[in-house]
Design a protein around this motif. Structure first.
Motif, PDB file in Angstrom:
ATOM      1  N   THR A   1      -5.046   3.195 -12.349  1.00 47.52           N
ATOM      2  CA  THR A   1      -4.616   3.881 -11.126  1.00 47.52           C
ATOM      3  C   THR A   1      -4.468   5.370 -11.370  1.00 47.52           C
TER       4      THR A   1
ATOM      5  N   PHE B   1      -8.990  -0.971  -3.645  1.00 47.25           N
ATOM      6  CA  PHE B   1      -8.014  -0.623  -4.682  1.00 47.25           C
ATOM      7  C   PHE B   1      -7.764  -1.833  -5.587  1.00 47.25           C
TER       8      PHE B   1
ATOM      9  N   ARG C   1     -15.774   6.117  -6.254  1.00 50.09           N
ATOM     10  CA  ARG C   1     -14.902   6.469  -5.131  1.00 50.09           C
ATOM     11  C   ARG C   1     -15.688   6.965  -3.922  1.00 50.09           C
TER      12      ARG C   1
ATOM     13  N   TRP D   1      -7.403   7.581  -9.443  1.00 51.07           N
ATOM     14  CA  TRP D   1      -6.874   8.210  -8.240  1.00 51.07           C
ATOM     15  C   TRP D   1      -6.076   9.483  -8.515  1.00 51.07           C
TER      16      TRP D   1
ATOM     17  N   HIS E   1     -10.718  -2.833  -7.895  1.00 54.75           N
ATOM     18  CA  HIS E   1     -10.954  -1.881  -8.990  1.00 54.75           C
ATOM     19  C   HIS E   1      -9.812  -1.839 -10.007  1.00 54.75           C
ATOM     20  N   LEU E   2      -8.770  -2.623  -9.766  1.00 54.57           N
ATOM     21  CA  LEU E   2      -7.801  -2.857 -10.834  1.00 54.57           C
ATOM     22  C   LEU E   2      -8.390  -3.806 -11.873  1.00 54.57           C
TER      23      LEU E   2
ATOM     24  N   ILE F   1       0.097   6.872  -6.483  1.00 53.67           N
ATOM     25  CA  ILE F   1      -1.108   7.698  -6.527  1.00 53.67           C
ATOM     26  C   ILE F   1      -0.756   9.166  -6.308  1.00 53.67           C
TER      27      ILE F   1
ATOM     28  N   PHE G   1       1.819   1.707  -3.647  1.00 54.21           N
ATOM     29  CA  PHE G   1       0.709   2.195  -4.467  1.00 54.21           C
ATOM     30  C   PHE G   1       0.331   3.630  -4.092  1.00 54.21           C
TER      31      PHE G   1
ATOM     32  N   PHE H   1      -9.121  -0.176   2.256  1.00 51.41           N
ATOM     33  CA  PHE H   1      -8.646   0.572   1.092  1.00 51.41           C
ATOM     34  C   PHE H   1      -7.891  -0.344   0.138  1.00 51.41           C
TER      35      PHE H   1
ATOM     36  N   TYR I   1      -4.084  12.106   0.296  1.00 56.86           N
ATOM     37  CA  TYR I   1      -3.201  10.985  -0.035  1.00 56.86           C
ATOM     38  C   TYR I   1      -1.857  11.118   0.674  1.00 56.86           C
TER      39      TYR I   1
ATOM     40  N   MET J   1       0.820  -1.204   0.000  1.00 57.24           N
ATOM     41  CA  MET J   1       0.000   0.000   0.000  1.00 57.24           C
ATOM     42  C   MET J   1       0.857   1.259   0.000  1.00 57.24           C
TER      43      MET J   1
END
Length: 625
Positions: A493, A575, A588, A497, A578-579, A159, A155, A571, A542, A152
């Motif tokens: 992504t 995440f 979202r 995001w 939704h890939l 983001i 990623f 989360f 973020y 995370m």
């Protein structure tokens, strides 16, 4: 002599800083070796040699006693290597925008990061060196949990890179820094000693959110479009006792939409068909979500942080802009957030918390089928937080999880039986096209977004078995090329995001020219302000999320008495899913309350670090005097 003493003092301070800040010195070694190799134009075959050299130097420095400040040795290698990989990814992204070849510098970064990361993981797996963060009792719990957190972090870094690119392209950074200043002011406010009664805060947050949402509803007059119009038309017919809408192709394929349609029909029946009543219910529900966010953050991070979290959601632009839209998201989000509130409130009484959560998540899934994300989150959370060695802990935790899942599925089954018995559906709340979201989500040409070509091709096949077979083959074809798939994940992504949130288009694009708001501001100006300020706000959230994640690698206390891990897992699951499936900006809305919860905890961490630094500085001054 005075100049000499001053110079010596400065050099001494620099030396002390480098000795105390292990990361600075190691990164200095990284950059020095890499830049030198770039100057000498080293061949690609020697990149791995340099990478290995840097990795060994890093391990040596991590083993020096003066650097044992935050983590044990192998953990330092793991974390530093991950950050190096993040730097590599961002540099590679920027470089590939203009150049076709990857320079030596980036290649060495990638090699070093990969080697270090693998060494760290191997040591973590074999020796379990990363400190015990949440009291897990097995090696596999520790390994999987820390892998999730580190993933995370990676990623979230990407983001943030994507968000900064978008923000600076559209704003030149000005609004970002303005909103960042507002965040700092809010952090200062939570540092004050002002005491306010809980009920006053809750009332203030609710009124703030309700006034903003209701004001927008009254100011923007719109017509419902797309799925929202279909469900409104169905609800109007149902409120009058007309069931012919249930034979529409939309409901035959996606019968699960009958749950929200029935909710709207009840409101319309009670208010003599008032569409405004439905919009006002959206405002009430969204405002109520603010209160549950406050309650959750208060349990995790304290009252003042909770006030900030509630205020951030009260001003959340997509949540405000979607209130005139008759979407199922407002009610579903309200139910899902409230489920987490009761789950945490009764964390000591696991069974009671599981019952409340199961009922609310199950009901929310009838309104909008997102419950599977929370079910997966609960399973992973229970696995990570259950002490297998503690007597009775495994049984207690397992019973709570089983109760949650059993209640969740019992509600789904009961609802389906009721809808079949009432004649609304022959298949209950089912999905007769289960592969559609994957077909669209894996479409490389559209970047995982809605595809009219896919819809046309699939709708030409009337037989369900044949249609599902066609969709399966299409999915297999689209995942057959791993390199294109990675490119698709990167694009999704970046879009979902990192790009500007287009959620407000659902209300502004359909707003009538005679709407009250356009008497004071032009449509284009309003759209620009809402989109740009929303993007800047997201970017800052973020950043604070990343602070929470990085802190969780260095400190175990984040999990001992606080369940912030629950929302980090949520989360991650959202995440990851939704890939694969279709993406839209409005999706979202489900996750943003939890983004705020995690981000505000990052603010609390910064505030606490500042207070500790201030206390230490005062202590040093008093010692000197």
């Amino acid at each position: 002599m005075e100049i000499k003493n001053t110079t010596g003092l400065i050099l001494k301070r620099i030396k002390e800083f480098l000795r105390q800040h292990m990361i600075v010195e190691i990164m200095f070694v990284f950059f020095t070796v890499c830049i030198v190799s770039e100057w000498f134009q080293v061949e690609s075959m020697t990149y791995y040699g340099y990478s290995l050299l840097i990795t060994l130097v890093t391990i040596y420095l991590c083993n020096k006693k003066q650097y044992s400040i935050l983590l044990n040795n192998h953990s330092k290698v793991l974390v530093l290597s991950l950050f190096l990989l993040m730097i590599t990814a961002s540099m590679l992204y920027f470089y590939m925008l203009t150049y076709a070849e990857v320079p030596a510098l980036i290649s060495i970064f990638a090699g070093t990061g990969f080697l270090g990361f693998m060494i760290g993981l191997i040591n973590l797996f074999l020796k379990n060196r990363l400190h015990n963060q949440i009291g897990e009792s097995t090696l596999i719990q520790s390994f999987l949990k820390n892998s999730l957190i580190l993933s995370m972090i990676f990623f979230m870094f990407l983001i943030i890179v994507f968000s900064f690119i978008t923000t600076f392209q559209i704003l030149d950074g000005k609004l970002l820094f303005l909103i960042f200043a507002v965040f700092l002011i809010l952090l200062f406010i939570i540092n004050t000693k002002v005491k306010v009664n809980d009920s006053v805060i809750l009332l203030g947050l609710f009124l703030l959110a309700f006034i903003l949402r209701t004001g927008y509803i009254l100011a923007v007059d719109i017509d419902q479009v797309s799925d929202f119009k279909v469900m409104l038309d169905g609800a109007v017919m149902l409120s009058k006792g007309d069931l012919t809408f249930t034979k529409w192709p939309y409901y035959l394929k996606w019968a699960y939409q009958l749950g929200f349609t029935s909710y709207q029909a009840i409101i319309l029946y009670l208010t003599d068909g008032s569409v405004m009543a439905l919009k006002l219910m959206n405002s009430l529900l969204s405002s109520g979500t603010c209160l549950f966010i406050y309650g959750i953050v208060k349990m995790l991070s304290g009252k003042r942080a909770a006030t900030i979290a509630g205020a951030i959601y009260a001003f959340n632009i997509p949540a405000i802009a979607m209130c005139p839209i008759l979407t199922n998201q407002h009610l579903a989000v309200f139910l899902f957030v409230s489920s987490f509130y009761f789950f945490l409130k009764y964390s000591e009484n696991m069974i009671k918390g599981a019952i409340f959560a199961g009922v609310l998540v199950g009901t929310g899934n009838i309104i909008r089928p997102m419950g599977v994300i929370i079910v997966l989150t609960m399973i992973i959370f229970r696995f990570f937080t259950t002490d297998m060695k503690k007597k009775g802990e495994l049984k207690k935790s397992s019973m709570a999880l089983i109760a949650f899942i059993a209640i969740y599925f019992a509600i789904q089954l009961s609802a389906s039986v009721i809808f079949i018995g009432s004649g609304l559906s022959d298949t209950g709340l089912s999905n007769q096209d289960p592969y559609w979201k994957l077909v669209v989500g894996l479409n490389i040409e559209t970047g995982g977004r809605y595809s009219q070509d896919d819809l046309t091709a699939i709708n030409q096949i009337s037989d369900q078995a044949e249609r599902e077979s066609y969709e399966k083959n299409l999915i297999i074809k689209r995942i057959s090329d791993p390199f294109k798939l990675i490119g698709l994940f990167s694009e999704k992504t970046r879009y979902l995001w990192g790009d500007i949130d287009e959620t407000i288009n659902w209300s502004l694009n359909e707003a009538k020219s005679g709407s009250r708001i356009f008497s004071y501001v032009s449509k284009s100006s309003l759209e620009q302000f809402l989109k740009y300020s929303g993007k800047a706000t997201d970017t800052i959230l973020y950043i604070f999320m990343l602070i929470t994640l990085v802190y969780s690698v260095f400190h175990k206390d984040i999990y001992q008495k606080r369940n912030i891990l629950l929302f980090i897992i949520l989360f991650f699951v959202f995440f990851a899913i939704h890939l694969l499936v279709e993406i839209q900006f409005r999706y979202r809305m489900f996750i943003m309350p939890y983004v705020i919860i995690i981000a505000v905890h990052g603010g609390r961490i910064m505030n606490r670090s500042y207070q500790l630094h201030k206390s230490n500085r005062l202590h040093r001054k008093s010692s000197v005097s």
